[in-house]
Structures are given as C-alpha cells and as structure tokens.
Design an enzyme around this catalytic site. Structure first.
Site, mmCIF file in Angstrom:
data_model
loop_
_atom_site.group_PDB
_atom_site.id
_atom_site.type_symbol
_atom_site.label_atom_id
_atom_site.label_comp_id
_atom_site.label_asym_id
_atom_site.label_seq_id
_atom_site.Cartn_x
_atom_site.Cartn_y
_atom_site.Cartn_z
ATOM 1 N N ASP A 55 6.437 -30.643 41.821
ATOM 2 C CA ASP A 55 7.435 -31.469 41.306
ATOM 3 C C ASP A 55 7.529 -32.402 43.132
ATOM 4 O OD1 ASP A 55 8.636 -29.269 42.749
ATOM 5 O OD2 ASP A 55 10.598 -30.551 42.423
ATOM 6 N N GLU A 115 11.503 -27.155 42.877
ATOM 7 C CA GLU A 115 11.578 -27.173 44.691
ATOM 8 C C GLU A 115 12.351 -28.026 44.840
ATOM 9 O OE1 GLU A 115 10.455 -27.013 48.585
ATOM 10 O OE2 GLU A 115 10.378 -28.018 46.818
#
Length: 468
Positions: free
Chosen positions: A108, A173
């Site tokens: 991500d 994250e």
C-alpha cells in the site's frame, strides 16, 4: 549455528551477481506495473486498488515457483470491527537444518496529494536520469520488488533451496497497520523465522548502504478545540469572545520552546551515539530555504534519531477562499509526535495530552480521538544474521561498509514482530536514500540503489542456503 567451509563461495556469489544483472530490467518493469496501481489504503480511497495490488504481488511470488503456498488474507483490525486490507502470505519450509527468513514489505502507498505538486503524474512511473519517479516507487513497492528480484536470483542459482522462506507483504502499513498483530497471530506458524528482513527503510546515501538500528516511536491523534456554542460575527463580538482559532494557535504554540525543541514535560530523549552530520547536508536533503533556521538543540542526528518531535500535520478550518468574518466555534487538528527510543508511546501520549489540558487558554474545551500509538525500537546488532547482512551489503556496494543508522520516522509494527517472534533477529533494510522523498510529491527511487539492494538480499539468501 556454525558456518561450514565453502570452497564454492566465489562461484556462487558470481552466479548471484549475474542473475541479479540479468533480472534487473524485469524487476524495473514489474515495479512500474505496481506503481501504476493506486493502492492507497486510507479509508477515503477505493479499496479495490489495494486488492488489485495484492493480487499482482501474489502473482509475482507464485511465478518464482519457490513456495508451497501463496495466499491473500485479511485479518480483523484490533477491535474486531472490520477486516483489514488484503496482505500476501507465502511460505516454503526449511530443510536440513537451514534457517528460515521472513521477508516483509508493504504494497500500500500514501495518498498522492495534489497533482499540481508533482512534476509527472504520481501513478505513472517516469524515469528521469537514474531515478524512477512515482508514488510508491520507493516506499515501499521497491521493497516488494527487492524481495521478488532476490527470490528470482536465488531460484536461478540454487536448485531446490533448503533455506526456509516466508513472505509477508502487508496492505495497510500506511494506515497504521491496524490488523498487523492479528495477522501475525493467525499465521504464526507460516511466519515464524530465525531472521526477519524488513525492507522499509533507507541508506546513508546512494553510495553507502545502511542497516537501520534505531527507530523513533509514534503518537498521532486528532484534537478538537471548542470555545463557542455557535459561530458569531467577528465584528460584533471579536475582541471580547475567544474563538477556537485563537485558542488553538495559543495552545499549539505551547508545545515548543523558542528554538523549536519540544517543550512538553515528560517526553524523554535517548542517549545514542550519532555520526557526524553537517548542517549544509541537512539543509540540502530537507530542502530548507535560504534564510530559514534549523530548530532544536544538540547534535543534528540526535535531534532526528534520539529526541522527541511534534508536528501539526493537518487543520480542519475554513480555507482562505471561504473565510468569512466569523468567530469559529471549533477547529480540529491532527498532531503527530515522534517518540525517542526507550519511551513507551502510551507514556508519551499521556504527557502530551496532559500538557495540552493544562495549557488550554481561555478555558477552551479539548477532545481527543483517533489515537494511534507505535512503539520505538532499538535493534540488537550482536547476532549472526546482522553480521551476514553487513557482509552482503558491503559486497553488493563493492566494498563500502554499511553504516548503522537511526531513522527519525517510525516503523511501529517491528515491536509487534519482536513480541510475537522474540527469538528472531531483525534486519531493517531498504531502498530509500535522502533524495527519495517518501510520503512527499515527486517520490523517487535511485535505480542504482535498487539494484544493489536486490544483490545484497540475494547474496544473503544464497549464503544462508548453505548455512547450518
């Protein structure tokens, strides 16, 4: 563990270098394909892109033909209210007494911000000189592709590797890793390892590799400041009635001393030895404008690695285009603090919130919400895996010894890894350099660093395949 005599080491290392060289164009192309997927994990963005990114990463890992399983999973967030973003899990068990290595990265990315702040479109990978630009090009899709490229090289050089391999490519994250702990517990057997490579940090510069050994913790929260039951005309009541913006400005200013250092009682500093780092380098790497002074006290790297810092990262209030002559009843700010190694994030939040409550001007009402806490971390550098990685980094950088460095940013989940796998050695590596601008517009990756990072990890894995 003992290191066996290995007369074939020079041939093995040369073969690894050749495999990384041959695979590098494909690694760059695959990284570009990942960058094109706008996998922002924040709630306001389309989660379908994160799912697409996870599928692409899983396909890349399956294509190595190294793993017994490659799966995509979503674990519940901490409070169990929903599932987190999709993460990729892969596993291959060790044989013949070899160690197991867990490879971590995240697929991500941060939101891109305003398109006009980018020199090229954020999700269109663009090479300019020796740098590849794009959101996630460095943080952390290059970390993902470093793992993939190293695994490809290992598969090319070693027939049926005996070293154990696990891969965890996280999908949130950049949104506080809210399901991270539950993911570890749900898949503990597949993730257990002797060494864990966290490819989410950086290097001293493009010519000098580094292992990250100190990370500050993180505290972030929303603060609402209220003084009025409703908005009023600033001409009618201004000068007698405190509006929320006035209270907010006065309150926030109490967080810092005149030199910009943190002025919150109870926030601690760490006693870390830091290398020399001159102000001209700091100004150039951070883009400090001419005439603007640096802030804080003590050695420059101590300020960044070992001392607390507080930043206001957002304010909810009318923008200039909609600024009427109105006393604002409330404003909301997002506060982000960095916590020195050695202090718990909970203690740091308690100190900051107590300071704000004690210093609220004019009796302003304060409300705290959306609190995120992440622990600081100090790496134990005494183990065999650290020595092996240092050797691999030095060889990949043609004899340049790696630097042990701290990072002003935070990787809070490392503390969770240590808690779940206390016997594992943590190796925090990465592909970033001082010009990468992670989280900022015009994020970029130095392709030379990218290639050397792949080589270092491939050498590390190939050497561990012969370690008992």
């Amino acid at each position: 563990m003992t290191e066996p005599h290995d007369p074939s080491a020079p041939d093995r290392d040369a073969a690894v270098r050749a495999a990384v060289d041959a695979g590098f164009p494909s690694a760059v192309a695959d990284l570009g394909a990942l960058v094109r997927i706008p996998s922002v994990s924040w709630p306001a963005f389309d989660p379908a892109h994160v799912a697409e990114s996870a599928e692409r990463v899983a396909d890349l890992l399956r294509a190595t033909e190294l793993f017994d399983l490659v799966e995509i999973h979503r674990a519940p967030v901490e409070d169990g209210s929903e599932l987190g973003q999709p993460a990729v899990l892969a596993h291959r068990p060790a044989r013949d007494g070899r160690p197991t290595v867990l490879l971590y990265a995240h697929h991500d990315v941060q939101p891109p911000g305003r398109d006009e702040d980018w020199e090229t479109p954020p999700f269109e990978p663009t090479q300019r000189g020796d740098r590849l630009h794009g959101r996630g090009a460095a943080d952390d899709k290059a970390g993902v592709m470093t793992h993939v490229a190293a695994l490809r090289a290992l598969a090319d050089v070693v027939d049926d590797p005996a070293v154990g391999l696990s891969v965890f490519i996280e999908g949130e994250e950049e949104w506080a890793s809210r399901s991270f702990g539950n993911f570890l517990r749900e898949h503990r057997d597949a993730l257990a390892a002797d060494a864990i490579i966290v490819a989410d940090s950086g290097n001293w510069d493009v010519s000098t590799p580094a292992l990250t050994v100190a990370l500050r913790g993180a505290v972030a929260f929303n603060l609402r400041i209220e003084t009025l039951a409703h908005a009023s005309h600033s001409g009618m009541f201004g000068g007698a009635v405190p509006d929320a913006m006035l209270a907010g400005i006065r309150l926030l200013d109490t967080l810092w001393a005149a030199d910009g250092s943190v002025a919150v009682v109870g926030l601690e500093s760490a006693a870390l030895e830091v290398p020399a780092y001159d102000e001209a380098t700091l100004r150039g790497e951070a883009g400090v404008l001419d005439g603007v002074q640096t802030i804080g006290r003590g050695d420059l790297l101590s300020r960044i690695w070992a001392q607390p810092a507080i930043t206001v990262t957002g304010i909810d209030a009318p923008d200039v285009a909609n600024a009427s002559n109105t006393l604002l009843p409330s404003i909301r700010v997002r506060i982000s603090a960095r916590v020195a190694p050695g202090q718990s994030a909970a203690d740091a939040f308690a100190a900051i919130s107590a300071h704000l409550e004690a210093n609220a001007p004019f009796g302003a009402k304060l409300t705290f919400d959306s609190v995120d806490l992440g622990e600081a971390f100090l790496v134990d550098t005494s183990g065999w895996a650290v020595a092996e990685m240092r050797g691999a980094l030095e060889d990949a950088w043609d004899g340049t010894e790696p630097v042990d460095m701290g990072v002003g940013g935070s990787i809070p989940f490392i503390a969770e890894l240590v808690s779940e796998f206390p016997g594992a050695q943590i190796l925090v590596t990465g592909v970033e350099d001082p010009d990468s601008r992670a989280h900022s517009p015009n994020e970029s990756l130095h392709l030379g660093v990218f290639k050397r990072a792949q080589l270092a990890e491939a050498l590390f894995l190939a050497r561990l395949d012969e370690r008992r």
